[in-house]
Scaffold this active site. Structure first.
Site, PDB file in Angstrom:
ATOM      1  CB  CYS A  78      50.654 113.862 -69.825  1.00 36.98           C
ATOM      2  SG  CYS A  78      48.898 114.261 -69.765  1.00 36.98           S
ATOM      3  CG  HIS A 177      50.447 109.644 -71.779  1.00 36.59           C
ATOM      4  ND1 HIS A 177      50.968 109.774 -70.518  1.00 36.59           N
ATOM      5  CD2 HIS A 177      49.289 110.323 -71.765  1.00 36.59           C
ATOM      6  CE1 HIS A 177      50.162 110.495 -69.769  1.00 36.59           C
ATOM      7  NE2 HIS A 177      49.132 110.846 -70.500  1.00 36.59           N
ATOM      8  CD  GLU A 179      54.154 107.965 -71.005  1.00 39.61           C
ATOM      9  OE1 GLU A 179      54.569 108.561 -72.023  1.00 39.61           O
ATOM     10  OE2 GLU A 179      53.404 108.506 -70.174  1.00 39.61           O
TER      11      GLU A 179
HETATM   12  N1  GLN Z   1      45.304 116.044 -65.934  1.00 41.39           N
HETATM   13  C1  GLN Z   1      46.538 115.627 -65.364  1.00 41.39           C
HETATM   14  C2  GLN Z   1      47.185 116.727 -64.547  1.00 41.39           C
HETATM   15  O1  GLN Z   1      46.674 117.765 -64.382  1.00 41.39           O
HETATM   16  C3  GLN Z   1      47.524 115.134 -66.399  1.00 41.39           C
HETATM   17  C4  GLN Z   1      47.028 113.853 -66.997  1.00 41.39           C
HETATM   18  C5  GLN Z   1      48.087 112.912 -67.450  1.00 41.39           C
HETATM   19  O2  GLN Z   1      49.270 113.020 -67.102  1.00 41.39           O
HETATM   20  N2  GLN Z   1      47.661 111.923 -68.174  1.00 41.39           N
HETATM   21  O3  GLN Z   1      48.256 116.530 -64.070  1.00 41.39           O
END
Ligand code: GLN
Length: 198
Positions: A78, A177, A179
Site C-alpha cells: 500500500c 495488505h 499483513e
Molecule cells: N493512502 C495512503 C497513502 O497515500 C496509503 C494507505 C495505506 O497504506 N493503507 O500513503
C-alpha cells in the site's frame, strides 16, 4: 536471514508478526546504521507522505535508494507500493519516493465511496487460490515499464482489472495488505525472493 521493516510510521508491527510467522526474525529499522545490517526491507502500509517526510528527517531516503539500486530485495504494501514507484499521481508535491519500480501509481485511487473494501485477487507465482485482499485508501498501478511483471489484478466489482500487485527484479509491491489478513503467502513469497537473491 536478516529482514528489516521500515519503522517510521504505519503497520510495522503487523509486518513483523507476519514475517515471524514465516519463520523470519525481522527487525524494525529507523536509522541508517540499522539499514546496513539487513539484507532486505519491508515498507509497511500507512501514509506515504508521512513515511516520506520521516525518511528524509531520519536520513534514510538516500541510503534506501542506494540499497535498492544495488539490488536489495524490498516488499512494499500500500503506502509501501507508493514509496517504491518511479511516478506518483495525486501525491503531495513534496512527497519523495525510494524509486525502484518503473511504474506510475495513483494514490487513493479507488475513491471515496470505496475507501476501504475487500476483493479477490489472483496472484501469478503464488498458488493456493485467490487472495482475500483488503484495500484501505489504496493506490492502483496505472502504467508499468517493460521490466515490470504484473502479478495481480482485482478480479471483480467496480475496480475489476486494476493492477494491484507487481514485481520488478527483487522489488515486490501490493496495493493491498496481506499483513492484516493472516494469509502469509505474500510474505513467504518475499522471503523466498530474499533467499534467492542471497
Ligand atoms: N493512502 C495512503 C497513502 O497515500 C496509503 C494507505 C495505506 O497504506 N493503507 O500513503
Amino acid at each position: 536471514m536478516n529482514i528489516g521493516v521500515l519503522a517510521l510510521q504505519g503497520d510495522v508491527r503487523e509486518h513483523l508478526a507476519a514475517l515471524a510467522e514465516s519463520d523470519v526474525l525481522a527487525r524494525p529499522i529507523r536509522r541508517p546504521e540499522e539499514l546496513v545490517d539487513v539484507e532486505a526491507l519491508v515498507i509497511p502500509g500507512g501514509e506515504s507522505t508521512a513515511i516520506s517526510n520521516l525518511a528524509v528527517s531520519f536520513g534514510l531516503l538516500d541510503p534506501i535508494r542506494k540499497r535498492i539500486a544495488d539490488g536489495m530485495p524490498v516488499y512494499g504494501s500500500c503506502a509501501g507500493m507508493i514509496l517504491l514507484a518511479a511516478n506518483v499521481l495525486d501525491g503531495r508535491p513534496d512527497q519523495e519516493s525510494f524509486q525502484g519500480i518503473e511504474m506510475t501509481v495513483r494514490r487513493n485511487a479507488f475513491g471515496r465511496q470505496i475507501n476501504s473494501f475487500e476483493a479477490a485477487v489472483a496472484i501469478d507465482d503464488i498458488s493456493g487460490g485467490d487472495f482475500h485482499a483488503v484495500f484501505i485508501r489504496a493506490p492502483w498501478v496505472e502504467e508499468v515499464g517493460d521490466e515490470v511483471r504484473v502479478l495481480g489484478r482485482v478480479k471483480d466489482g467496480p475496480a475489476a482489472g486494476r493492477i494491484v500487485a507487481v514485481r520488478q527484479g527483487n522489488l515486490l509491491a501490493t496495493a493491498f495488505h496481506p499483513e492484516l489478513t493472516g494469509d502469509l503467502r505474500v510474505h513467504r513469497y518475499f522471503v523466498e525472493m530474499v533467499r534467492q537473491a542471497a
